[in-house]
Design a protein around this motif. Structure first.
Motif, PDB file in Angstrom:
ATOM      1  N   LEU A  58      -2.579  -0.079  -8.827  1.00  0.00           N
ATOM      2  CA  LEU A  58      -1.188  -0.511  -8.933  1.00  0.00           C
ATOM      3  C   LEU A  58      -1.112  -1.939  -9.460  1.00  0.00           C
ATOM      4  N   LEU A  83      -1.800   6.075  -6.287  1.00  0.00           N
ATOM      5  CA  LEU A  83      -2.654   5.030  -6.824  1.00  0.00           C
ATOM      6  C   LEU A  83      -3.268   4.235  -5.687  1.00  0.00           C
ATOM      7  N   LYS A 105       0.807  -1.221   0.000  1.00  0.00           N
ATOM      8  CA  LYS A 105       0.000   0.000   0.000  1.00  0.00           C
ATOM      9  C   LYS A 105       0.846   1.280   0.000  1.00  0.00           C
ATOM     10  N   LEU A 124      -4.253   0.408  -4.351  1.00  0.00           N
ATOM     11  CA  LEU A 124      -3.566  -0.866  -4.529  1.00  0.00           C
ATOM     12  C   LEU A 124      -4.131  -1.619  -5.731  1.00  0.00           C
ATOM     13  N   ALA A 146       1.916   2.057  -3.521  1.00  0.00           N
ATOM     14  CA  ALA A 146       0.828   2.631  -4.316  1.00  0.00           C
ATOM     15  C   ALA A 146       0.579   4.083  -3.931  1.00  0.00           C
TER      16      ALA A 146
END
Length: 329
Positions: free
Chosen positions: A270, A265, A257, A267, A260
């Motif tokens: 990503l 982003l 996380k 997750l 990301a």
């Protein structure tokens, strides 16, 4: 939306494809399914993926109704054949009888005259491959199918199928395997075989059945509204994703996380973007239980992940990734 050519063919597909396995006719009602399809069209998705067996044929029917008012030439409509669609001995596999009968049934359910890419959903060891490929060739000659694909075939099976396709002069252009950060079995030999034979990858489950969204937490109960607890999704979740439901994997996913977040982003974004960094992947299939998921994940088509981000991901998942090609299919 961005687009890629599919394999060595002239067919363009959207980098994000919309798939309706489990959801249409299962996890979501038809009104929501229609909203998801509309959201897909709104963000520029043109490639739609289904199969005769999804939700006991209802998924094709719902997708056909959702796309009925769309100009047919503006989309790529793909479906599959192999898995059982009835109780009879010929209601399964890749025999000439099953392929021809089920193609006609899929065309009726999808309310279309032709299928853009028709996939052999699995390899059928009980039917001569020559019989299978000749049936596909006849569908191409009849104009009912434009291109042929395979799903979860091994490198050897793809090689033999491609040789017959060349002999029959039909376009075998697509492989549809499972592929994600956690499941990389195609990297060993399927991808190189497809490169040699001119097939592009249209990958399914880039979110590893939702595990790579980060919603399943270590040492916590499974969320009530998740696919893992839904009547439609649980059998498939148990079969495909249960291997990842342990604290080591779930903790590692939580450690993705911050990577990301570093590049703004989610997750899920990503994870979808990760599979698209492989230049052999023409398109990644996403599912959705609501329109917002479609809009969110479609953003991944525009994401370029720098090498250091890719390396960070590999570092977090080291020792947890499956590479064994024998697990294909």
């Amino acid at each position: 939306m961005e687009f890629n050519k599919l394999g060595n063919s002239g067919l363009s597909v959207s980098k994000i494809a919309y798939g309706n396995w489990i959801n249409h006719g299962g996890k979501v009602d038809e009104d929501t399914a229609n909203e998801c399809v509309k959201a897909a069209l709104d963000v520029g998705i043109t490639t739609f993926d289904t199969a005769d067996v999804y939700s006991e044929t209802k998924a094709e029917e719902i997708l056909g109704r959702s796309l009925k008012s769309i100009r047919r030439e503006s989309i790529e409509l793909c479906t599959k054949v192999c898995h059982p669609t009835g109780n009879g001995p010929n209601d399964r596999g890749l025999s000439r009888k099953h392929i021809l009968e089920n193609c006609n049934a899929s065309l009726r359910r999808l309310q279309t005259d032709y299928i853009d890419v028709y996939y052999a959903h699995r390899f059928d060891p009980t039917t001569p491959l020559e019989e299978t490929m000749l049936a596909f060739a006849d569908l191409v000659r009849q104009g009912k199918v434009l291109y042929i694909g395979v799903s979860e075939w091994t490198s050897e099976q793809i090689t033999h199928g491609a040789a017959l396709a060349r002999e029959l002069k039909i376009p075998l252009i697509a492989s549809q395997p499972q592929y994600s950060m956690l499941w990389r079995v195609i990297e060993t030999d399927v991808i190189s075989t497809c490169q040699r034979e001119g097939l592009g990858q249209v990958v399914w489950s880039p979110l590893a059945q939702g595990v790579l969204t980060g919603k399943y937490l270590p040492q916590q109960p499974i969320p009530t509204q998740s696919r893992a607890n839904s009547s439609a999704g649980k059998p498939f979740f148990d079969k495909l994703a249960h291997r990842w439901m342990n604290d080591n994997v779930l903790t590692a996913i939580q450690n993705l996380k911050p990577i990301a977040q570093e590049i703004d982003l989610s997750l899920a974004q990503l994870s979808v973007a990760w599979v698209l960094q492989n230049h052999n992947v023409s398109s990644a299939i996403i599912g959705a239980s609501n329109p917002e998921q479609v809009r969110e994940n479609a953003i991944a088509a525009r994401i370029k992940l720098e090498p250091e981000i890719m390396q960070q991901i590999d570092n977090v998942l080291e020792g947890l990734v499956e590479y064994d090609p024998s697990k294909t299919g």
